[in-house]
Design a protein around this motif. Sequence first.
Motif, PDB file in Angstrom:
ATOM      1  N   ARG A 157      60.985  -2.126 -14.999  1.00 38.11           N
ATOM      2  CA  ARG A 157      60.759  -2.598 -13.633  1.00 38.11           C
ATOM      3  C   ARG A 157      59.600  -3.590 -13.636  1.00 38.11           C
ATOM      4  NH1 ARG A 157      58.364   3.105 -11.213  1.00 38.11           N
ATOM      5  NH2 ARG A 157      56.412   3.126 -12.426  1.00 38.11           N
ATOM      6  N   LEU A 158      59.527  -4.402 -12.593  1.00 37.14           N
ATOM      7  CA  LEU A 158      58.475  -5.405 -12.406  1.00 37.14           C
ATOM      8  C   LEU A 158      57.529  -4.932 -11.310  1.00 37.14           C
ATOM      9  CD1 LEU A 158      60.556  -8.705 -12.540  1.00 37.14           C
ATOM     10  CD2 LEU A 158      59.160  -7.705 -14.353  1.00 37.14           C
ATOM     11  N   GLU A 159      56.225  -5.048 -11.560  1.00 36.75           N
ATOM     12  CA  GLU A 159      55.219  -4.658 -10.590  1.00 36.75           C
ATOM     13  C   GLU A 159      54.181  -5.759 -10.461  1.00 36.75           C
ATOM     14  OE1 GLU A 159      53.463  -0.995 -11.699  1.00 36.75           O
ATOM     15  OE2 GLU A 159      55.230   0.220 -11.187  1.00 36.75           O
ATOM     16  N   ILE A 160      53.643  -5.923  -9.277  1.00 37.76           N
ATOM     17  CA  ILE A 160      52.567  -6.879  -9.017  1.00 37.76           C
ATOM     18  C   ILE A 160      51.314  -6.090  -8.660  1.00 37.76           C
ATOM     19  CG2 ILE A 160      51.752  -8.767  -7.567  1.00 37.76           C
ATOM     20  CD1 ILE A 160      54.632  -9.582  -7.145  1.00 37.76           C
ATOM     21  N   ARG A 161      50.263  -6.289  -9.418  1.00 44.41           N
ATOM     22  CA  ARG A 161      49.007  -5.597  -9.184  1.00 44.41           C
ATOM     23  C   ARG A 161      47.884  -6.619  -8.976  1.00 44.41           C
ATOM     24  NH1 ARG A 161      48.964  -0.727 -13.733  1.00 44.41           N
ATOM     25  NH2 ARG A 161      50.868   0.344 -12.997  1.00 44.41           N
TER      26      ARG A 161
END
Length: 511
Positions: free
Chosen positions: A6-10
């Motif tokens: 999955r892709l996450e933006i932090r």
Amino acid sequence: MGLSQRLEIRQGQSLVMTPQLLQAIKLLQLSHLDLVAYVEAELERNPLLERAEDEGPAPERDTPEPDGDGFDAPEPEGWAPAEMGADVREIERDLDTRFDNVFPTEGGVPERRDAGGGEPLTMAPGPWTGVGPGGFDGEEPDFEATLAADLGLHDHLALQLEIATQDPLERLVGRFLIDAVDEAGYLAESVEGVAERLSLAPNIVERVLGLVQGFDPPGIGARTLAECLAIQLRERDRFDPAMQALVSRLDLVARRDFAALRRVCGVDEEDLADMIAELRRLDPKPGRAFGGGPVQVLVPDVFVRPAPDGSWLVDLNPDTLPRVLMNQTYYTRVSRAARSEGEKAFVAECLQTANWLTRSLEQRARTILKVAAEIVRQQDGFFAHGVSHLRPLNLKTVADAIGMHESTVSRVTSNKSIGSARGVLEMKYFFTAAIPGMAGADAHSSEAVRWRIKQLIDGEGRDILSDDALVQRLKVEGIDIARRTVAKYRESLRIPSSIERRREKMAMAMA
């Protein structure tokens, strides 16, 4: 348990220590001498930087402007360049030479560009234009360069060695020994070490050392303090057996144990007092008369002066702030002329470095002024009344007051000083530990307590104050301090103990 992608933006914050930031931090803790050296190196490396100097108006010329023909001197009578071509050629044939080849045209002599065309004479510029018979090396003559330098200790001894002996071997060994003499005048290397380096017998080196020890100033080349004093006493013809015994027991002299010295020397009190007075007239460091290295004068980075309303004015010292500017005109011209990618990258790097340096110097000056102003505010009692009103202060107190990190304040106060009517003091001087007060009273600065101990000892009369007596005196003044702390502060002031001070007073009474 399954695996999945999955892709996450932090979003987060972090401090990246770029080279520019590291250099800016380094500039904060540099002294003004190191900063000047750093800026000079950048001026040499970066062509876009130039030194900002205050230039006054150009001086008015008192000499008359040259005439329209370019030559303001009057022409000799009868000189007519347009009418002398035939005569000049006739003289050239008689002398078998050519006048227009005697001096090169770039030599700065009057040049006849067209002897037959009537063109007026002009002065051809060159490296010798306007130079007298002394020649020209490209720089203005420096008067200070013609002054004689001070004769150093090693040169002074080398001149005496040339006169004392003509033996090449003794001169060679003597030069080695002279080079091993330190600034105080003592031989910093052993005789065995010099002999091993020269592949000679130690007795040869010892003989030459005896020759060097006879040079001026007396006591030079000694290996110990006792030997230095003995050489000077022999020079005065005062090295008798009693004085020899006294010099051999300098430890007793340092302890002021006069009873033991009388037994060792076999003399009475009056003779011992005369012998000690003789020792005091000697020079324990004979080389210091010729000076040592250059003395580094402590130049204040900040000036503090009183204001009319009773406050304090804090100003930066402009002499410690190197000023540099970026030459925008030169950058525009060079960037347009850059053709290859390497040239463009170099110009861009120079531009970035120049902008960063000018901003860093300005930020450094503001930070120093901000920290110094807070130090003055915290220690206003010191500037008004002296050391006795110095308050306990630490880096965290200043950092919290001005909204900076403690490490930044530590870097700013390193190698910086404040100049005031009470002298030039390092910024670190104002940060002192706290000594608690009696019965919950305000704490006292350790430096103020140290100064008070010195005051009490300087003011003692016949009654010598022991460390316990000093503790009681300080407790009466509201300072809660231990005896071992008093002893530590007294030793840091290089004040002898009460027993040694009592012996010293007895010796002064006998003298």
